[in-house]
Design an enzyme around this catalytic site. Structure first.
Site, short mmCIF file in Angstrom:
data_model
loop_
_atom_site.label_atom_id
_atom_site.label_comp_id
_atom_site.label_asym_id
_atom_site.label_seq_id
_atom_site.Cartn_x
_atom_site.Cartn_y
_atom_site.Cartn_z
N HIS A 180 3.51 -5.21 3.50
CA HIS A 180 3.36 -5.72 4.87
C HIS A 180 2.95 -7.18 4.80
O HIS A 180 2.27 -7.59 3.86
CB HIS A 180 2.27 -4.98 5.63
CG HIS A 180 2.60 -3.57 5.95
ND1 HIS A 180 3.46 -3.21 6.96
CD2 HIS A 180 2.18 -2.41 5.38
CE1 HIS A 180 3.55 -1.89 7.01
NE2 HIS A 180 2.79 -1.37 6.06
N HIS A 204 4.89 0.24 -0.28
CA HIS A 204 5.71 -0.73 0.46
C HIS A 204 4.80 -1.85 0.91
O HIS A 204 3.57 -1.70 0.88
CB HIS A 204 6.38 -0.05 1.66
CG HIS A 204 5.38 0.53 2.62
ND1 HIS A 204 4.84 1.79 2.46
CD2 HIS A 204 4.77 -0.01 3.70
CE1 HIS A 204 3.96 2.02 3.42
NE2 HIS A 204 3.89 0.93 4.18
N HIS A 225 -0.91 -10.67 -2.14
CA HIS A 225 -0.02 -10.30 -3.25
C HIS A 225 -0.64 -9.26 -4.18
O HIS A 225 -0.33 -9.23 -5.37
CB HIS A 225 0.47 -11.54 -4.02
CG HIS A 225 1.43 -12.36 -3.20
ND1 HIS A 225 1.02 -13.12 -2.12
CD2 HIS A 225 2.76 -12.50 -3.26
CE1 HIS A 225 2.07 -13.71 -1.59
NE2 HIS A 225 3.15 -13.34 -2.25
N HIS A 272 0.84 -1.19 0.00
CA HIS A 272 0.00 0.00 0.00
C HIS A 272 0.88 1.25 0.00
O HIS A 272 2.06 1.19 0.27
CB HIS A 272 -0.99 0.02 1.19
CG HIS A 272 -0.37 0.24 2.53
ND1 HIS A 272 -1.11 0.50 3.65
CD2 HIS A 272 0.92 0.23 2.95
CE1 HIS A 272 -0.31 0.65 4.68
NE2 HIS A 272 0.93 0.48 4.29
NI NI Z 1 2.52 0.56 5.61
#
Ligand code: NI
Length: 135
Positions: free
Chosen positions: A41, A39, A80, A14
């Site tokens: 998570h 980036h 993904h 996100h």
């Molecule tokens: Ni984040």
């Protein structure tokens, strides 16, 4: 009341940005989370269903069924993927953990017919999580 939890993990990207704000304001608010390319998570999702035990089965909800619902309604759409680009239920919404948790709640609330959806807990990191209980 008995509470049943199913945990799932998924990986997604996100970028935190508010299109209505200037670049400077976005950087001030979101800092590194505003990096242009986003980036990733490893999220952990916990879905809690509350209800009474069905005397016939001994279950509140069959966890195999709950797992299937979460996989098909949520995980298949987010794992993904990039929340800013290819997750339909987050279109036009800032993909904070708060907003993602609410989006996941909306996807699940009408799918759970044994017991009732009680909460959606979404961990963005080991230390940060959001819990949503509707309303
Ligand atoms: Ni984040």
């Amino acid at each position: 009341m008995v509470y049943v939890t199913r945990r799932e993990v998924f990986s997604a990207s996100h970028r935190l940005t508010n299109q209505e704000l200037s670049d400077d304001e976005n950087i001030e608010i979101y800092d590194k989370c505003n990096n242009p390319y986003g980036h990733g998570h490893n999220y952990t999702l916990e879905v809690v269903v509350a209800g009474n035990i069905n005397p016939k089965t001994g279950y509140v909800i069959d966890l195999k069924k709950l797992k299937k619902i979460i996989k098909s309604k949520v995980i298949s759409k987010v794992d993904h993927h990039h929340f800013n680009f290819d997750v339909d239920f987050m279109k036009g919404i800032i993909p904070t953990t708060e907003n993602i948790a609410i989006g996941i709640w909306k996807l699940l609330v009408n799918e759970i017919t044994e017991g009732k959806l009680y909460s959606v807990k979404l961990f963005e990191t080991e230390n940060n999580y959001i819990e949503y209980k509707g309303e």
